[in-house]
Design an enzyme around this catalytic site. Structure first.
Site, PDB file in Angstrom:
ATOM      1  N   LYS A  69     -22.081  -6.098  -2.607  1.00 57.61           N
ATOM      2  CA  LYS A  69     -22.298  -7.555  -2.641  1.00 57.61           C
ATOM      3  C   LYS A  69     -21.783  -8.185  -1.346  1.00 57.61           C
ATOM      4  O   LYS A  69     -21.081  -7.536  -0.574  1.00 57.61           O
ATOM      5  CB  LYS A  69     -21.586  -8.148  -3.862  1.00 57.61           C
ATOM      6  CG  LYS A  69     -20.077  -7.959  -3.862  1.00 57.61           C
ATOM      7  CD  LYS A  69     -19.468  -8.265  -5.226  1.00 57.61           C
ATOM      8  CE  LYS A  69     -17.961  -8.100  -5.203  1.00 57.61           C
ATOM      9  NZ  LYS A  69     -17.381  -8.151  -6.558  1.00 57.61           N
ATOM     10  N   ARG A 125     -14.455 -14.565 -16.808  1.00 56.27           N
ATOM     11  CA  ARG A 125     -15.214 -14.946 -15.627  1.00 56.27           C
ATOM     12  C   ARG A 125     -16.705 -14.734 -15.883  1.00 56.27           C
ATOM     13  O   ARG A 125     -17.469 -15.679 -15.899  1.00 56.27           O
ATOM     14  CB  ARG A 125     -14.741 -14.116 -14.423  1.00 56.27           C
ATOM     15  CG  ARG A 125     -15.265 -14.588 -13.099  1.00 56.27           C
ATOM     16  CD  ARG A 125     -14.794 -13.724 -11.951  1.00 56.27           C
ATOM     17  NE  ARG A 125     -15.326 -12.371 -11.996  1.00 56.27           N
ATOM     18  CZ  ARG A 125     -15.277 -11.500 -10.977  1.00 56.27           C
ATOM     19  NH1 ARG A 125     -14.696 -11.858  -9.848  1.00 56.27           N
ATOM     20  NH2 ARG A 125     -15.787 -10.296 -11.092  1.00 56.27           N
ATOM     21  N   TYR A 175      -2.649 -25.012  21.584  1.00 49.75           N
ATOM     22  CA  TYR A 175      -2.604 -26.291  20.858  1.00 49.75           C
ATOM     23  C   TYR A 175      -1.231 -26.507  20.211  1.00 49.75           C
ATOM     24  O   TYR A 175      -0.673 -25.578  19.614  1.00 49.75           O
ATOM     25  CB  TYR A 175      -3.646 -26.286  19.740  1.00 49.75           C
ATOM     26  CG  TYR A 175      -5.071 -26.474  20.210  1.00 49.75           C
ATOM     27  CD1 TYR A 175      -5.442 -27.603  20.934  1.00 49.75           C
ATOM     28  CD2 TYR A 175      -6.037 -25.531  19.908  1.00 49.75           C
ATOM     29  CE1 TYR A 175      -6.753 -27.777  21.352  1.00 49.75           C
ATOM     30  CE2 TYR A 175      -7.347 -25.691  20.314  1.00 49.75           C
ATOM     31  CZ  TYR A 175      -7.699 -26.824  21.043  1.00 49.75           C
ATOM     32  OH  TYR A 175      -8.995 -26.990  21.449  1.00 49.75           O
ATOM     33  N   MET A 184     -10.597 -21.858  18.027  1.00 52.02           N
ATOM     34  CA  MET A 184     -11.910 -21.539  17.461  1.00 52.02           C
ATOM     35  C   MET A 184     -12.501 -20.256  18.039  1.00 52.02           C
ATOM     36  O   MET A 184     -13.043 -19.422  17.310  1.00 52.02           O
ATOM     37  CB  MET A 184     -12.869 -22.714  17.678  1.00 52.02           C
ATOM     38  CG  MET A 184     -14.186 -22.547  16.941  1.00 52.02           C
ATOM     39  SD  MET A 184     -15.341 -23.880  17.258  1.00 52.02           S
ATOM     40  CE  MET A 184     -14.519 -25.275  16.498  1.00 52.02           C
TER      41      MET A 184
HETATM   42  C1  LIG Z   1     -16.614  -7.032  -6.808  1.00 49.76           C
HETATM   43  C2  LIG Z   1     -16.791  -6.292  -8.072  1.00 49.76           C
HETATM   44  C3  LIG Z   1     -16.602  -4.900  -8.112  1.00 49.76           C
HETATM   45  C4  LIG Z   1     -16.020  -4.132  -6.949  1.00 49.76           C
HETATM   46  O1  LIG Z   1     -14.643  -4.449  -6.873  1.00 49.76           O
HETATM   47  P1  LIG Z   1     -13.659  -3.821  -5.796  1.00 49.76           P
HETATM   48  O2  LIG Z   1     -12.327  -4.382  -6.174  1.00 49.76           O
HETATM   49  O3  LIG Z   1     -14.114  -4.336  -4.480  1.00 49.76           O
HETATM   50  O4  LIG Z   1     -13.736  -2.362  -5.898  1.00 49.76           O
HETATM   51  C5  LIG Z   1     -16.923  -4.231  -9.278  1.00 49.76           C
HETATM   52  N1  LIG Z   1     -17.360  -4.906 -10.386  1.00 49.76           N
HETATM   53  C6  LIG Z   1     -17.509  -6.245 -10.391  1.00 49.76           C
HETATM   54  C7  LIG Z   1     -17.985  -6.922 -11.622  1.00 49.76           C
HETATM   55  C8  LIG Z   1     -17.219  -6.987  -9.242  1.00 49.76           C
HETATM   56  O5  LIG Z   1     -17.367  -8.320  -9.265  1.00 49.76           O
END
Ligand SMILES: *Cc1c(COP(=O)(O)O)cnc(C)c1O
Length: 345
Positions: A33, A128, A242, A291
């Site tokens: 993801k 969640r 800065y 930046m």
């Molecule tokens: C992001 C996620 C993972 C992977 O988690 P990691 O901690 O990066 O290994 C697996 N399952 C779900 C539902 C997630 O949201």
């Protein structure tokens, strides 16, 4: 060239996947993801598919479309956010498997994509995503009648092995799914490392593949080298950057390197004791991160190199994250678009 160089080691990524896979007797998928935690989902997944990974997870359907284009037909691509209104055509055309999160999503799936594969995500306490136990009890027979391909849940505290939430969620997951003859998945990186009880039929690591904690034995996957644009001599008492946040206590050499918070090197890092590396020699960041630029005390270097390194095998994303008050996941996914990216392997 004043573009900072981000090197992504796909061989190390594959090594990490194999090392995690070797800890289990089940299938090991890969979570890609957020564009593969910022490192390029298509390249990461292609490398892992060539190494034998058969299933990939993304957050939303659009990410799945991009991944399917990169991977071609064959590997499974599952979508954590499930089946949202308007997703049906994408899910169907790009062979994406939604992880259904609610009764609404289940009805949408049955109505618009009857007979197509889906999974069910159950909430075992994280609150969640996923069906609540009560909701699952009500729709379980209908859902199972449609032949889901996976039952999954997600652990809230798996990076803390001693946390009581782990055993609690494991028990809840078993209560909700024991006796059902459908593949099950509970664990991401943290859960995989908790041991066999947590593995079920499929583990879904993300961060560990990319070299991050809680997989402490991971090979580093990213290296970040920042070109030195300019060096200058300061007299004791002169200030840098800065807000005059740093004052030279001795005659000093200051190097200015090309990257800043617009490249994901968040400003909070500046006050956290981060160093840039010339080979093995550490040079402290001084003054505020701005930046596009970072200033570094290179007084102790005999020779100023063309690049100073911010992410190295020693200074991992987790160390940088600690200094900035965040986690490795956030440092990785914030790495910017200005870097010249090189993929090894
Ligand atoms: C992001 C996620 C993972 C992977 O988690 P990691 O901690 O990066 O290994 C697996 N399952 C779900 C539902 C997630 O949201």
């Amino acid at each position: 060239m004043s573009t900072a160089k981000l090197t992504i080691d796909l061989d190390a990524l594959v090594t990490n996947w194999r090392a995690l896979d070797a800890k289990t007797n089940c299938e090991t998928a890969a979570v890609v993801k957020a564009n593969g935690y910022g490192l390029d989902a298509g390249r990461a997944a292609t490398a892992l598919a060539n190494a034998g990974a058969r299933n990939f997870f993304v957050a939303v359907a659009e990410e799945g479309v991009a991944l399917r284009r990169a991977l071609g037909a064959g590997p499974g691509i599952s979508v954590f956010s499930g089946h949202m209104e308007g997703d049906a055509k994408l899910l169907k055309d790009f062979q994406l498997t939604p992880m259904i999160n609610s009764l609404d999503q289940l009805l949408r799936q049955i109505e618009t994509l009857p007979g197509l594969p889906f999974g069910v995500q159950l909430d075992t306490g994280m609150n969640r995503l996923g069906m609540e136990p009560g909701e699952w009890a009500a729709v379980r027979d209908i859902a199972l009648g449609q032949g889901p391909v996976l039952l999954m849940s997600h652990l809230a505290c798996a990076d803390e092995p001693g946390h009581g939430m782990n055993a609690h969620q494991l028990k809840t997951f078993r209560d909700l799914t024991d006796g059902i003859e459908i593949p099950r998945s509970l664990s991401a990186t943290g859960g995989l490392l908790l041991g066999r009880d947590y593995h079920f039929d499929l583990c879904r690591p993300g961060i560990g593949l990319y070299g991050g904690l809680p997989f402490g034995d991971a090979m580093p996957v990213v290296q970040l080298d920042l070109p030195v644009i300019q060096t200058r001599a300061l007299a004791a008492g002169e200030t840098v950057g800065y807000g005059n946040m740093w004052t030279a206590k001795r005659p000093s050499q200051i190097a200015t390197v090309a990257a800043g918070y617009a490249d994901g090197l968040i400003r909070a890092m500046g006050s956290g004791g981060i160093q840039l590396y010339a080979g093995d020699t550490a040079c402290p960041v001084v003054g505020r991160v701005s930046m596009d630029l970072i200033t570094v005390d290179v007084t102790d270097l005999a020779e100023i190199p063309a690049h100073l390194s911010l992410l190295t095998p020693e200074q991992t994303v987790d160390k940088v994250a600690d200094a900035a008050g965040t986690i490795g996941y956030e440092i990785l996914t914030s790495l910017g678009h200005r870097y010249a990216r090189t993929y090894k392997g």
